[in-house]
Design an enzyme around this catalytic site. Structure first.
Site: not given
Length: 441
Positions: A132, A166-167, A102, A412, A100
């Protein structure tokens, strides 16, 4: 057709200069693709344009190459990229999906380096999104670029799908959900789909469902020196939640399949936040709230849990006088005032179901074999952390397997980084997967 040896020779290893150059451009966009609406709405096309710059020169549309490249947008500035390297056998296909474009937010003041530009410290590639999932965006782009450059003759069609949003998948109609709804990914159901958005180089075969909840207790505000004239919502909430937890663990105990899949924990329900309106320490408040979540292994149904939790609360409200109290004057009903304490349960809209990947799938077998060959060992794992979107794909008939080559410890997190050596191994795993499926009828 390309043999395993010839394919390995053609595709070779991940080119450091090419990968790092592309990753540097993509991480340079990280500030603009933070996903935390309404304040921060990502513009994934800022990442997509670097992907397109790398692949369009090798495309059928503009470069005379073999790649079929489509940029699909449902919201302005928030596109998805679908890249296809055609094979010779109709219906024989494999796909790499889920990278992804984002990222989660990053506060530069909390970091030891600039999160929004790529910095290199030996093997470490540092910046928001390196693990990520912008590092995977660059990795899969490099795979497709190498296929386009070397043009191996494959029976299998290889497809990459780089997605938006996605986030914050609670917002519908932007990313992979819209692609599925439009039927643009239907042909991927004919082969294994590898969702590339986990970490630590091993197959992730199970994830947890998630239900975020709030439980509010209403009582009666009064002076703490006269507790018999109050209904203390803090005491009510503590006793009620203990009862709710007891019932939850009775109805959703550890499941036998959790051991098969290697889940570190069974399903859990726990509070994580406590709030009340404020007031003096000598004042019993009128209400308070606890919030928390349920993490549910995929062998239980999220809707069943929601229904049960509502039943627990309704039963406690209907029998509030039977709930244990604390001390000689604590009470949850005041008959003379026709007043009772009450619980109110609510849920966040963004519930997610867990995933148990098929352990009988050819996709699982080739992923395990590739991991063992390249990494040196294979140890599939499961987590009660939650990944959005993939259960919906599974329910639609896609054979989903998941893997990733960032670091779980930086997922994250502040000071996020990945290792170039891990990304190199990820590239080799992808090549091995393609090679194995070429030989698989």
């Amino acid at each position: 057709m390309a043999s395993s040896a010839s394919l390995n020779s053609l595709l070779g290893e991940l080119n450091r200069d090419s990968f790092v150059t592309l990753l540097g451009k993509i991480i340079g966009e990280a500030k603009h693709v933070q996903n935390n609406p309404p304040e921060l709405v990502p513009r994934e096309d800022r990442v997509a344009r670097h992907v397109l710059d790398a692949l369009l020169p090798l495309s059928t549309s503009t470069g005379g190459g073999p790649l079929i490249v489509n940029h699909v947008s449902y919201v302005e500035g928030r596109g998805n990229v679908i890249v296809e390297y055609p094979g010779t056998v109709p219906g024989k296909i494999l796909s790499f999906v889920g990278c992804h474009m984002d990222v989660v937010t990053a506060n530069p003041q909390d970091w030891d380096f600039d999160p929004f530009s790529l910095s290199i410290d030996g093997d470490k590639l540092r910046g928001r999104g390196t693990t990520d999932c912008l590092g995977h965006v660059a990795l899969v782009t490099e795979l497709m670029r190498k296929l386009g450059e070397t043009k191996p003759v494959l029976k299998s069609t290889v497809v990459a799908v780089l997605i938006a949003n996605e986030e914050n998948s609670s917002v519908a109609g932007v990313g992979v959900d819209a692609l599925v709804k439009d039927g643009l990914l239907d042909k991927l159901k004919k082969g294994p789909l590898f969702w590339i958005d986990t970490a630590d180089k091993q197959p992730c075969i199970g994830t947890g469902g998630m239900i975020a909840w709030k439980l509010r207790a209403s009582g009666k505000l009064f002076h703490s020196g006269l507790p018999h004239k109050a209904i203390n919502p803090l005491e009510l909430l503590m006793e009620a939640f203990q009862e709710i937890q007891l019932r939850f663990y009775r109805d959703f105990p550890p499941h036998p399949k959790e051991q098969v899949y290697g889940f570190a924990t069974p399903s859990t329900m726990k509070p994580t936040q406590w709030s009340y309106p404020g007031g003096g320490v000598n004042q019993i408040p009128a209400e308070c709230t606890i919030s928390g979540d349920v993490r549910l292994t995929p062998f239980y149904n999220v809707a069943d849990v929601e229904k049960k939790l509502r039943e627990y609360v309704d039963d406690i409200n209907g029998n509030i006088e039977k709930l244990p109290t604390r001390g000689p004057v604590s009470k949850y009903d005041l008959p003379d005032e026709n007043l009772k304490g009450r619980l109110t349960l609510s849920f966040d809209e963004s519930m997610m179901s867990g995933v148990a990947c098929s352990l009988e799938s050819p996709g699982f077998r080739v992923l395990c074999k590739a991991t063992e060959e390249v990494v040196g060992h294979v140890k599939p794992y499961s987590i009660t952390g939650s990944l959005p979107l993939i259960r919906e794909l599974q329910d639609e008939g896609f054979d989903v397997q998941t893997a990733g080559y960032g670091l779980m410890s930086t997922y994250h997190a502040k000071n996020e980084y990945c290792l170039f050596s891990d990304m190199c191994q990820g590239f080799k795993v992808f090549v091995s997967i393609i090679s194995q499926l070429e030989e698989h009828e």
